[in-house]
Design a protein around this motif. Structure first.
Motif, PDB file in Angstrom:
ATOM      1  N   ALA A 217     -10.099 -19.402  -8.623  1.00  0.00           N
ATOM      2  CA  ALA A 217     -10.379 -20.396  -7.589  1.00  0.00           C
ATOM      3  C   ALA A 217     -11.861 -20.451  -7.250  1.00  0.00           C
ATOM      4  O   ALA A 217     -12.408 -21.519  -6.925  1.00  0.00           O
ATOM      5  N   GLU A 218     -12.541 -19.307  -7.335  1.00  0.00           N
ATOM      6  CA  GLU A 218     -13.972 -19.243  -7.004  1.00  0.00           C
ATOM      7  C   GLU A 218     -14.857 -19.335  -8.240  1.00  0.00           C
ATOM      8  O   GLU A 218     -16.083 -19.229  -8.133  1.00  0.00           O
ATOM      9  N   GLU A 219     -14.231 -19.531  -9.414  1.00  0.00           N
ATOM     10  CA  GLU A 219     -14.972 -19.593 -10.684  1.00  0.00           C
ATOM     11  C   GLU A 219     -15.927 -18.410 -10.820  1.00  0.00           C
ATOM     12  O   GLU A 219     -17.094 -18.544 -11.202  1.00  0.00           O
ATOM     13  N   SER A 220     -15.404 -17.257 -10.545  1.00  0.00           N
ATOM     14  CA  SER A 220     -16.218 -16.046 -10.524  1.00  0.00           C
ATOM     15  C   SER A 220     -16.609 -15.609 -11.933  1.00  0.00           C
ATOM     16  O   SER A 220     -15.837 -15.740 -12.882  1.00  0.00           O
ATOM     17  N   GLY A 221     -17.811 -15.072 -12.048  1.00  0.00           N
ATOM     18  CA  GLY A 221     -18.271 -14.497 -13.299  1.00  0.00           C
ATOM     19  C   GLY A 221     -18.335 -12.988 -13.244  1.00  0.00           C
ATOM     20  O   GLY A 221     -18.954 -12.361 -14.110  1.00  0.00           O
ATOM     21  N   LEU A 222     -17.686 -12.392 -12.258  1.00  0.00           N
ATOM     22  CA  LEU A 222     -17.819 -10.942 -12.056  1.00  0.00           C
ATOM     23  C   LEU A 222     -16.976 -10.132 -13.034  1.00  0.00           C
ATOM     24  O   LEU A 222     -16.076 -10.637 -13.691  1.00  0.00           O
ATOM     25  N   THR A 223     -17.297  -8.862 -13.103  1.00  0.00           N
ATOM     26  CA  THR A 223     -16.456  -7.853 -13.725  1.00  0.00           C
ATOM     27  C   THR A 223     -16.130  -6.838 -12.634  1.00  0.00           C
ATOM     28  O   THR A 223     -17.034  -6.370 -11.945  1.00  0.00           O
ATOM     29  N   ALA A 224     -14.859  -6.534 -12.449  1.00  0.00           N
ATOM     30  CA  ALA A 224     -14.485  -5.665 -11.327  1.00  0.00           C
ATOM     31  C   ALA A 224     -13.314  -4.775 -11.684  1.00  0.00           C
ATOM     32  O   ALA A 224     -12.345  -5.219 -12.320  1.00  0.00           O
ATOM     33  N   ASN A 225     -13.404  -3.517 -11.252  1.00  0.00           N
ATOM     34  CA  ASN A 225     -12.275  -2.605 -11.319  1.00  0.00           C
ATOM     35  C   ASN A 225     -11.302  -2.947 -10.202  1.00  0.00           C
ATOM     36  O   ASN A 225     -11.651  -2.839  -9.021  1.00  0.00           O
ATOM     37  N   ALA A 226     -10.103  -3.360 -10.558  1.00  0.00           N
ATOM     38  CA  ALA A 226      -9.069  -3.616  -9.553  1.00  0.00           C
ATOM     39  C   ALA A 226      -8.258  -2.335  -9.403  1.00  0.00           C
ATOM     40  O   ALA A 226      -7.246  -2.127 -10.077  1.00  0.00           O
ATOM     41  N   VAL A 227      -8.749  -1.456  -8.544  1.00  0.00           N
ATOM     42  CA  VAL A 227      -8.144  -0.137  -8.354  1.00  0.00           C
ATOM     43  C   VAL A 227      -8.018   0.152  -6.871  1.00  0.00           C
ATOM     44  O   VAL A 227      -8.730  -0.415  -6.049  1.00  0.00           O
ATOM     45  N   GLY A 228      -7.119   1.059  -6.543  1.00  0.00           N
ATOM     46  CA  GLY A 228      -6.938   1.446  -5.157  1.00  0.00           C
ATOM     47  C   GLY A 228      -7.867   2.565  -4.755  1.00  0.00           C
ATOM     48  O   GLY A 228      -8.757   2.976  -5.504  1.00  0.00           O
ATOM     49  N   ASP A 229      -7.655   3.059  -3.548  1.00  0.00           N
ATOM     50  CA  ASP A 229      -8.433   4.206  -3.071  1.00  0.00           C
ATOM     51  C   ASP A 229      -8.005   5.468  -3.825  1.00  0.00           C
ATOM     52  O   ASP A 229      -6.811   5.686  -4.044  1.00  0.00           O
ATOM     53  N   PRO A 230      -8.964   6.310  -4.217  1.00  0.00           N
ATOM     54  CA  PRO A 230      -8.579   7.604  -4.779  1.00  0.00           C
ATOM     55  C   PRO A 230      -7.748   8.389  -3.758  1.00  0.00           C
ATOM     56  O   PRO A 230      -8.093   8.466  -2.581  1.00  0.00           O
ATOM     57  N   THR A 231      -6.634   8.938  -4.218  1.00  0.00           N
ATOM     58  CA  THR A 231      -5.685   9.615  -3.344  1.00  0.00           C
ATOM     59  C   THR A 231      -5.289  10.951  -3.964  1.00  0.00           C
ATOM     60  O   THR A 231      -5.123  11.045  -5.186  1.00  0.00           O
ATOM     61  N   ALA A 232      -5.160  11.964  -3.149  1.00  0.00           N
ATOM     62  CA  ALA A 232      -4.633  13.228  -3.658  1.00  0.00           C
ATOM     63  C   ALA A 232      -3.198  13.009  -4.125  1.00  0.00           C
ATOM     64  O   ALA A 232      -2.400  12.355  -3.435  1.00  0.00           O
ATOM     65  N   LEU A 233      -2.865  13.525  -5.302  1.00  0.00           N
ATOM     66  CA  LEU A 233      -1.499  13.382  -5.794  1.00  0.00           C
ATOM     67  C   LEU A 233      -0.512  14.012  -4.817  1.00  0.00           C
ATOM     68  O   LEU A 233       0.600  13.510  -4.629  1.00  0.00           O
ATOM     69  N   SER A 234      -0.928  15.083  -4.163  1.00  0.00           N
ATOM     70  CA  SER A 234      -0.049  15.720  -3.176  1.00  0.00           C
ATOM     71  C   SER A 234       0.278  14.773  -2.028  1.00  0.00           C
ATOM     72  O   SER A 234       1.403  14.760  -1.510  1.00  0.00           O
ATOM     73  N   ALA A 235      -0.702  13.956  -1.611  1.00  0.00           N
ATOM     74  CA  ALA A 235      -0.467  13.003  -0.528  1.00  0.00           C
ATOM     75  C   ALA A 235       0.485  11.897  -0.975  1.00  0.00           C
ATOM     76  O   ALA A 235       1.358  11.456  -0.207  1.00  0.00           O
ATOM     77  N   LEU A 236       0.314  11.433  -2.215  1.00  0.00           N
ATOM     78  CA  LEU A 236       1.212  10.396  -2.725  1.00  0.00           C
ATOM     79  C   LEU A 236       2.641  10.936  -2.812  1.00  0.00           C
ATOM     80  O   LEU A 236       3.596  10.253  -2.420  1.00  0.00           O
ATOM     81  N   ILE A 237       2.784  12.161  -3.316  1.00  0.00           N
ATOM     82  CA  ILE A 237       4.114  12.761  -3.420  1.00  0.00           C
ATOM     83  C   ILE A 237       4.729  12.966  -2.033  1.00  0.00           C
ATOM     84  O   ILE A 237       5.920  12.718  -1.814  1.00  0.00           O
ATOM     85  N   ALA A 238       3.916  13.397  -1.069  1.00  0.00           N
ATOM     86  CA  ALA A 238       4.419  13.591   0.294  1.00  0.00           C
ATOM     87  C   ALA A 238       4.895  12.273   0.887  1.00  0.00           C
ATOM     88  O   ALA A 238       5.919  12.223   1.584  1.00  0.00           O
ATOM     89  N   LEU A 239       4.152  11.195   0.628  1.00  0.00           N
ATOM     90  CA  LEU A 239       4.560   9.891   1.131  1.00  0.00           C
ATOM     91  C   LEU A 239       5.867   9.453   0.481  1.00  0.00           C
ATOM     92  O   LEU A 239       6.754   8.904   1.154  1.00  0.00           O
ATOM     93  N   ALA A 240       6.010   9.697  -0.820  1.00  0.00           N
ATOM     94  CA  ALA A 240       7.256   9.342  -1.501  1.00  0.00           C
ATOM     95  C   ALA A 240       8.429  10.119  -0.916  1.00  0.00           C
ATOM     96  O   ALA A 240       9.518   9.561  -0.703  1.00  0.00           O
ATOM     97  N   ARG A 241       8.235  11.402  -0.639  1.00  0.00           N
ATOM     98  CA  ARG A 241       9.306  12.216  -0.040  1.00  0.00           C
ATOM     99  C   ARG A 241       9.699  11.685   1.334  1.00  0.00           C
ATOM    100  O   ARG A 241      10.881  11.549   1.642  1.00  0.00           O
ATOM    101  N   ALA A 242       8.692  11.388   2.148  1.00  0.00           N
ATOM    102  CA  ALA A 242       8.971  10.905   3.500  1.00  0.00           C
ATOM    103  C   ALA A 242       9.670   9.546   3.461  1.00  0.00           C
ATOM    104  O   ALA A 242      10.607   9.297   4.235  1.00  0.00           O
ATOM    105  N   THR A 243       9.229   8.681   2.570  1.00  0.00           N
ATOM    106  CA  THR A 243       9.830   7.351   2.468  1.00  0.00           C
ATOM    107  C   THR A 243      11.291   7.445   2.045  1.00  0.00           C
ATOM    108  O   THR A 243      12.151   6.720   2.553  1.00  0.00           O
TER     109      THR A 243
END
Length: 340
Positions: A217-243
């Motif tokens: 839509a913006e006719e962008s010429g950029l190159t960009a990493n579409a990535v999330g915030d770096p997260t401790a794997l332990s935090a991701l696993i804890a969130l999965a357990r809680a969910t």
């Protein structure tokens, strides 16, 4: 951000968008978003899956030289390609590029040559592009495809490099394994790798789809990493357990023990998904500064986890999976580990 009800126009007319694919997981969401933004959307695909409702499907096999005959006679405002076959990408930009206003190529952070440097940005070296006739390598293939796009459309293309794309509908079964497994195990133990010092970096499929549409839509010429915030794997696993509401024990095993028992890293059958060797810190710590500066969104990981659990329950918690351990194998490994 382009959203439903926000119509995108070029030169006073409705946008004509072509998606090379458009019937898969991410590309289907891109098609839906362009449709909802008021564009006329066409998907070129083999026809093994339907196109989203309201989207035109043109049948074409990109292994066939005539694949683009049904779409090459039109002018396109935006073309989106996600292929990891360099010959397909090269043929597409050659045949369609001259009649296309803007191009968005969905590459991958796997295109980078190395994964040992934390917080690397888009200037990090790419792998040596794959040459015709050489044995296929995904990293080199994506690098070659990027090179083809840039060579043909140096001023009219955006390159989006997603990391691990996650969320409902993911058929790779990697991210969903953990929240699904915790829900299945309930009060029983679950096997995990050693979590200390391990990282993860994920991004919701809908955030990537929104960003791909925004680039067009913006006719962008950029190159960009579409990535999330770096997260401790332990935090991701804890969130999965809680969910999932898991109340059983989380049993961690050393890398050497897991490898000796034929448990694989990252993905695939008999693996522990998202677990990586310790010498790859850069793979889960890529910079998303360019993505964020360009308006890319990162939704709360808890939202992604909740939606993923609902999808896992709908698809069956104890189904055969493309990634992870079967529950029976996991119980056997836990029993062996308890005797160590």
């Amino acid at each position: 951000m382009v959203s439903p009800g926000t119509h995108v126009w070029w030169d006073g007319r409705m946008t004509d968008v072509l998606i090379l694919g458009g019937t898969g997981w991410l590309s289907g969401r891109v098609a839906e978003r362009w449709r909802d933004a008021g564009a006329q959307v066409t998907c070129l695909a083999r026809g093994s899956r339907p196109a989203p409702e309201g989207v035109q499907l043109v049948i074409g096999d990109r292994e066939d030289g005539s694949a683009y005959d049904g779409v090459s006679g039109r002018e396109w405002d935006e073309v989106i390609d996600i292929s990891s076959i360099p010959a397909h990408v090269d043929a597409a930009v050659t045949q369609l590029g001259p009649r296309t206003r803007h191009w968005t190529y969905v590459s991958s952070v796997s295109a980078y040559a190395d994964n040992d440097l934390a917080d690397a940005d888009e200037g990090a070296p790419l792998s040596e592009p794959l040459r015709p006739g050489e044995e296929y390598d995904y990293s080199r293939a994506k690098a070659a495809a990027e090179a083809a796009v840039r060579a043909a459309l140096p001023d009219r293309a955006a390159i989006v490099r997603p990391g691990l794309v996650v969320g409902p509908g993911d058929l790779t079964d990697r991210f969903g394994y953990w929240v699904g497994r915790f829900a299945l195990a309930d009060a029983e133990p679950v096997l995990a790798p050693r979590l200390e010092g391990r990282g993860a970096q994920v991004i919701d499929v809908d955030d990537v789809a929104d960003f791909v549409v925004r680039c067009g839509a913006e006719e962008s010429g950029l190159t960009a990493n579409a990535v999330g915030d770096p997260t401790a794997l332990s935090a991701l696993i804890a969130l999965a357990r809680a969910t999932a509401g898991h109340t059983g024990e989380l049993v961690e095993a050393d890398d050497d023990w897991l490898e000796a028992h034929d448990v694989g890293y990252w993905m695939g059958p008999r693996s522990l998904p998202l677990w990586l060797p310790p010498d790859m810190p850069g793979f889960t710590t890529r910079s998303h500064a360019a993505y964020s500066a360009a308006g890319g969104r990162l939704r709360d990981l808890a939202d992604t986890m909740t939606r993923t659990l609902a999808d896992e329950r709908e698809r069956g918690l104890d189904r055969d999976r493309r990634a992870g351990l079967s529950r029976a194998d996991e119980r056997t490994l836990l029993a062996e580990l308890s005797r160590v």
